[in-house]
Write an enzyme that holds these catalytic residues in place. Structure first.
Site, PDB file in Angstrom:
ATOM      1  N   ARG A   1      -1.053  -2.008  -6.771  1.00 25.23           N
ATOM      2  CA  ARG A   1      -1.141  -3.102  -5.793  1.00 25.23           C
ATOM      3  C   ARG A   1      -2.163  -4.139  -6.255  1.00 25.23           C
ATOM      4  NH1 ARG A   1      -1.174  -4.689  -0.148  1.00 25.23           N
ATOM      5  NH2 ARG A   1      -3.293  -5.045   0.613  1.00 25.23           N
TER       6      ARG A   1
ATOM      7  N   LYS B   1      -1.786  -2.431   8.068  1.00 27.81           N
ATOM      8  CA  LYS B   1      -2.903  -1.941   8.880  1.00 27.81           C
ATOM      9  C   LYS B   1      -2.908  -2.599  10.251  1.00 27.81           C
ATOM     10  CE  LYS B   1      -6.038  -0.779   5.052  1.00 27.81           C
ATOM     11  NZ  LYS B   1      -7.365  -1.034   4.455  1.00 27.81           N
TER      12      LYS B   1
ATOM     13  N   ARG C   1       0.867  -1.171   0.000  1.00 26.65           N
ATOM     14  CA  ARG C   1       0.000   0.000   0.000  1.00 26.65           C
ATOM     15  C   ARG C   1       0.906   1.225   0.000  1.00 26.65           C
ATOM     16  NH1 ARG C   1      -2.026  -3.465   4.089  1.00 26.65           N
ATOM     17  NH2 ARG C   1      -4.117  -4.296   3.656  1.00 26.65           N
TER      18      ARG C   1
ATOM     19  N   TYR D   1      -9.974 -10.726  -5.762  1.00 26.33           N
ATOM     20  CA  TYR D   1      -9.089 -10.787  -6.913  1.00 26.33           C
ATOM     21  C   TYR D   1      -9.425 -11.943  -7.852  1.00 26.33           C
ATOM     22  CZ  TYR D   1      -6.478  -7.217  -4.535  1.00 26.33           C
ATOM     23  OH  TYR D   1      -6.133  -6.043  -3.919  1.00 26.33           O
TER      24      TYR D   1
ATOM     25  N   HIS E   1      -2.853   2.807  -5.934  1.00 28.83           N
ATOM     26  CA  HIS E   1      -3.426   1.591  -5.356  1.00 28.83           C
ATOM     27  C   HIS E   1      -3.724   0.548  -6.439  1.00 28.83           C
ATOM     28  CE1 HIS E   1      -4.846  -0.383  -1.765  1.00 28.83           C
ATOM     29  NE2 HIS E   1      -5.938  -0.765  -2.384  1.00 28.83           N
TER      30      HIS E   1
ATOM     31  N   HIS F   1      -3.719  -9.094   4.151  1.00 32.13           N
ATOM     32  CA  HIS F   1      -5.154  -9.067   4.430  1.00 32.13           C
ATOM     33  C   HIS F   1      -5.450  -9.863   5.698  1.00 32.13           C
ATOM     34  CE1 HIS F   1      -6.380  -8.204  -0.015  1.00 32.13           C
ATOM     35  NE2 HIS F   1      -6.087  -7.110   0.660  1.00 32.13           N
TER      36      HIS F   1
END
Length: 298
Positions: free
Chosen positions: A247, A176, A153, A279, A244, A270
């Site tokens: 990515r 994150k 990211r 995806y 983004h 994730h």
């Protein structure tokens, strides 16, 4: 050697020695300059000089692109050709260069799909070439390769510090919610990072940001977003081409090459597998797009 030949040779040395571009990039950009010179000799009916190149108009570049399109050049390749021409003309004209403004060809829009490898490379090259300083060009090139080549990211890339030095085959990334993960560094990505560090005028302290702004402070993600937006317009790429999106392309291309969802989940950081499963839908849409364009019964 003719005046034009001397200019092209100086352009080659500038790209290879001053800008430290890859052999492939130097070859491609020099070939574009040679094609432009050959076209102008016939188009203008005489030898190409510095004065002629400095005085080119929109009509001249439009005619050149028309000839190249007749050779079978696609939209993305034509946009890259135009970008290389701009770089050459800017080099010839120096600080006072007046490069004609000409929009690149538009890329046909269709189903949502990842940025192609050619588009990703063209985007990064254009941003690096138009940077106001060489080290800034090297910085932006390294950032974009991290997004496309390692799936980071943009906030994760901006969060890297000098503690990651020296670079190895992998990179520890904090994502994150403070979750860390290990991502592999492809040789080209590592090479781009090392070149940036070597050219950066600011000391790489362990607790300081890896990517620096022009005055030495932390690099703002907004600057990268604006740079991508500008290059997107120059190259005629669709609005979906964002930092983004690089990515997303990393993930979709890996999935298309056989990567399993669990491995992809780890690479992307994730928390939930459901976040990664999107995806599979993107990849299916891309495959359907290829089928419709290629199958004679589609």
């Amino acid at each position: 050697m003719t005046e034009a030949g001397n200019l092209v040779e100086r352009w080659r040395r500038h790209l290879a020695l001053d800008r430290r571009r890859s052999t492939h990039t130097v070859r491609a950009y020099v070939a574009t300059a040679e094609r432009l010179v050959a076209f102008l000799e016939e188009h203008r009916g005489g030898p190409v000089t510095t004065a002629m190149l400095s005085g080119l108009e929109q009509a001249d570049l439009r005619a050149f692109l028309t000839v190249r399109r007749m050779d079978g050049l696609g939209n993305v390749s034509a946009a890259r050709e135009l970008s290389a021409v701009r770089g050459f003309l800017k080099f010839v004209g120096g600080e006072d260069a007046r490069v004609p403004l000409l929009k690149g060809p538009r890329v046909k829009r269709g189903l949502p799909r990842p940025v192609s490898p050619d588009e990703a490379v063209a985007l990064a090259q254009d941003i690096a070439e138009t940077a106001r300083e060489q080290w800034i060009g090297a910085r932006d090139w390294a950032v974009l390769l991290l997004l496309y080549g390692a799936g980071l990211r943009i906030g994760e890339a901006m969060g890297l510090t000098g503690a990651v030095l020296p670079f190895a085959e992998t990179l520890r990334v904090t994502g994150k919610r403070g979750k860390t993960r290990i991502v592999p560094l492809l040789p080209k990505v590592r090479e781009a990072l090392e070149q940036y560090v070597a050219m950066c005028p600011f000391a790489m302290e362990r607790d300081e940001p890896l990517f620096r702004g022009a005055r030495g402070g932390p690099l703002s993600p907004a600057l990268i977003r604006r740079a991508v937006q500008g290059a997107r317009g120059r190259l005629g790429l669709p609005e979906r081409t964002t930092p983004h999106a690089l990515r997303h392309s990393f993930a979709t291309h890996l999935l298309g090459r056989g990567a399993d969802l669990r491995s992809l989940q780890e690479l992307l950081g994730h928390a939930s597998l459901s976040s990664t499963q999107i995806y599979t839908q993107v990849d299916a849409a891309h495959l359907l797009d290829i089928y419709r364009n290629a199958h004679p019964r589609a």
